[in-house]
Design a protein around this motif. Structure first.
Motif, mmCIF file in Angstrom:
data_model
loop_
_atom_site.group_PDB
_atom_site.id
_atom_site.type_symbol
_atom_site.label_atom_id
_atom_site.label_comp_id
_atom_site.label_asym_id
_atom_site.label_seq_id
_atom_site.Cartn_x
_atom_site.Cartn_y
_atom_site.Cartn_z
ATOM 1 N N ASP A 57 0.616 -0.901 0.307
ATOM 2 C CA ASP A 57 0.347 0.064 0.408
ATOM 3 C C ASP A 57 0.936 1.572 -0.011
ATOM 4 O OD1 ASP A 57 -2.630 -1.334 -0.590
ATOM 5 O OD2 ASP A 57 -2.532 -1.307 2.271
ATOM 6 N N THR A 95 4.687 1.200 1.254
ATOM 7 C CA THR A 95 3.848 0.174 2.392
ATOM 8 C C THR A 95 4.113 -1.553 1.940
ATOM 9 O OG1 THR A 95 1.961 0.030 3.415
ATOM 10 C CG2 THR A 95 4.047 1.881 4.021
ATOM 11 N N TRP A 125 1.224 -1.970 8.670
ATOM 12 C CA TRP A 125 1.903 -1.645 7.628
ATOM 13 C C TRP A 125 3.067 -0.504 7.347
ATOM 14 C CZ3 TRP A 125 -3.173 -1.312 8.921
ATOM 15 C CH2 TRP A 125 -4.121 -1.684 8.267
ATOM 16 N N GLU A 163 -3.100 -5.499 12.118
ATOM 17 C CA GLU A 163 -2.327 -5.289 11.081
ATOM 18 C C GLU A 163 -1.684 -3.869 10.771
ATOM 19 O OE1 GLU A 163 -6.203 -5.312 7.762
ATOM 20 O OE2 GLU A 163 -6.662 -4.765 9.753
ATOM 21 N N LYS A 185 1.287 2.576 10.225
ATOM 22 C CA LYS A 185 -0.203 2.647 10.605
ATOM 23 C C LYS A 185 -0.318 1.305 11.636
ATOM 24 C CE LYS A 185 -4.711 2.144 8.829
ATOM 25 N NZ LYS A 185 -5.399 1.985 8.093
ATOM 26 N N VAL A 227 -0.052 -8.613 8.751
ATOM 27 C CA VAL A 227 -1.881 -9.363 9.208
ATOM 28 C C VAL A 227 -1.196 -10.818 10.784
ATOM 29 C CG1 VAL A 227 -3.923 -10.131 8.955
ATOM 30 C CG2 VAL A 227 -2.893 -8.750 6.786
ATOM 31 N N LYS A 240 1.729 -4.764 3.927
ATOM 32 C CA LYS A 240 1.580 -5.259 5.066
ATOM 33 C C LYS A 240 1.403 -6.679 5.798
ATOM 34 C CE LYS A 240 -4.221 -5.435 5.753
ATOM 35 N NZ LYS A 240 -5.092 -5.169 4.739
#
Length: 343
Positions: A282, A294, A311, A309, A322, A298, A296
């Motif tokens: 993202d 970034t 980032w 989650e 994030k 999880v 991600k």
């Protein structure tokens, strides 16, 4: 009788003397004439000397002699030079293509074989530029949102410090504007621990205020009534288990593996084993940095719908942009980075 014998002997002597005289006369005549044996022999000797002396002096004018001498002298030398070159080129060219293929696979296998366990911990294999390695100080400002509609519930300042690369500390405090005043005591989170070969290992924690519980909680986020209390709690964390706020800096030391991995997490009261996986790429805009790319990550567990989650920014040492936590009841708490500095 004596007279006859004497006369006979005399006759014989005279004949011998005459023969000797004739022979002597003939030899004298033969030696005194020109063109006899001595001159022919001398002439033959001179002719041989003249031939041997003229041959090197007159190499050009005699057409037959240079051809006979030059043809055999030139042709063998040219053949002798060309034949070995033709024979050397195929011999030298033949081994050179065969040896490198034998050496190259050995080099590649030698370099790949020790590196095979490394991608799980050191080389994520993600198609983004990355900086790997710890930093000594990180300062982050972030906004906190709650719920699916992202209701703001405050701002915070996060400071990560690791001066000696053996110990680290995380201090998160409520950020208040100059004209902002609240009756409640500001919330804060304090965590200290050690830096190991596997990443961070928190040892002690201290929480103050309701928002601090929301930033640390696993499984279930505390209710609003509990969040308003100015309670505090502290405790010790078992070795090798991370908390949610130390998790923000874990991948700075151990970049995420492309195949995923497992991590133990705790909030001081509960602990659980989580499995992480990569879930895409993202882009974000951080006001102090501009646009960043970034990945991600999880985290989830088998016995709960709870998810975490993250980032991460690969080209900024996998620092966070994030974090979103969704508890097993669907309550969402999100930390969005607005400023990031490190050294």
């Amino acid at each position: 009788m004596p007279t006859l014998a004497n006369s006979a002997t005399r006759t014989v002597h005279r004949r011998l003397q005459i023969a000797l005289g004739v022979s002597l006369l003939l030899h004298v005549l033969a030696l005194s004439k020109p063109g006899t044996f001595s001159r022919t022999e001398k002439g033959a000797a001179f002719e041989r000397l003249e031939i041997s002396l003229r041959a090197p002096q007159t190499t050009a004018p005699a057409p037959s002699q240079p051809q006979a001498a030059s043809v055999p002298a030139v042709t063998p030398s040219a053949q002798a030079l060309k034949v070995p070159r033709k024979a050397e080129n195929p011999i030298s060219a033949a081994p050179t293509p065969t040896k490198p293929p034998e050496a190259q696979p050995a080099v590649t296998t030698a370099t790949l074989s020790p590196a095979t366990p490394a991608p799980e911990n050191r080389t994520p294999g993600i198609p983004l530029p990355a900086l790997i390695g710890p930093v000594q100080r990180v300062a982050i400002e972030f906004e906190i949102f709650s719920g699916a509609d992202r209701q703001p519930i405050g701002t915070g300042r996060d400071l990560f410090v690791s001066d000696d690369k053996q110990h680290y500390g995380v201090s998160i405090r409520q950020a208040l504007a100059a004209d902002e005043a609240t009756g409640a005591e500001p919330w804060q989170v304090e965590i200290s621990g050690t830096v190991t070969g596997h990443g961070l290992s928190p040892t002690l924690y201290q929480l103050k205020g309701g928002v601090s519980e929301r930033l640390m909680a696993l499984k279930e986020v505390p209710q609003d009534a509990a969040m308003q209390r100015g309670d505090s709690r502290s405790g010790r964390i078992a070795d090798g288990i991370l908390d949610r706020q130390s998790l923000l800096y874990q991948f700075m030391l151990q970049p995420p593996a492309l195949s995923g991995g497992k991590l133990w997490l705790t909030d001081g009261a509960n602990h659980r084993l989580y499995t992480y996986r990569l879930a895409g790429i993202d882009s974000f805009v951080i006001p102090s940095l501009g646009g960043v790319h970034t990945i991600k990550v999880v985290l989830s567990s088998n016995d709960s719908p709870e998810t975490i989650e993250l980032w991460l920014i690969p080209d900024l040492h996998y620092l966070p942009a994030k974090l979103r936590h969704t508890d097993r009841n669907g309550v969402i708490t999100e930390q969005l980075v607005t400023s990031l500095e490190f050294k």
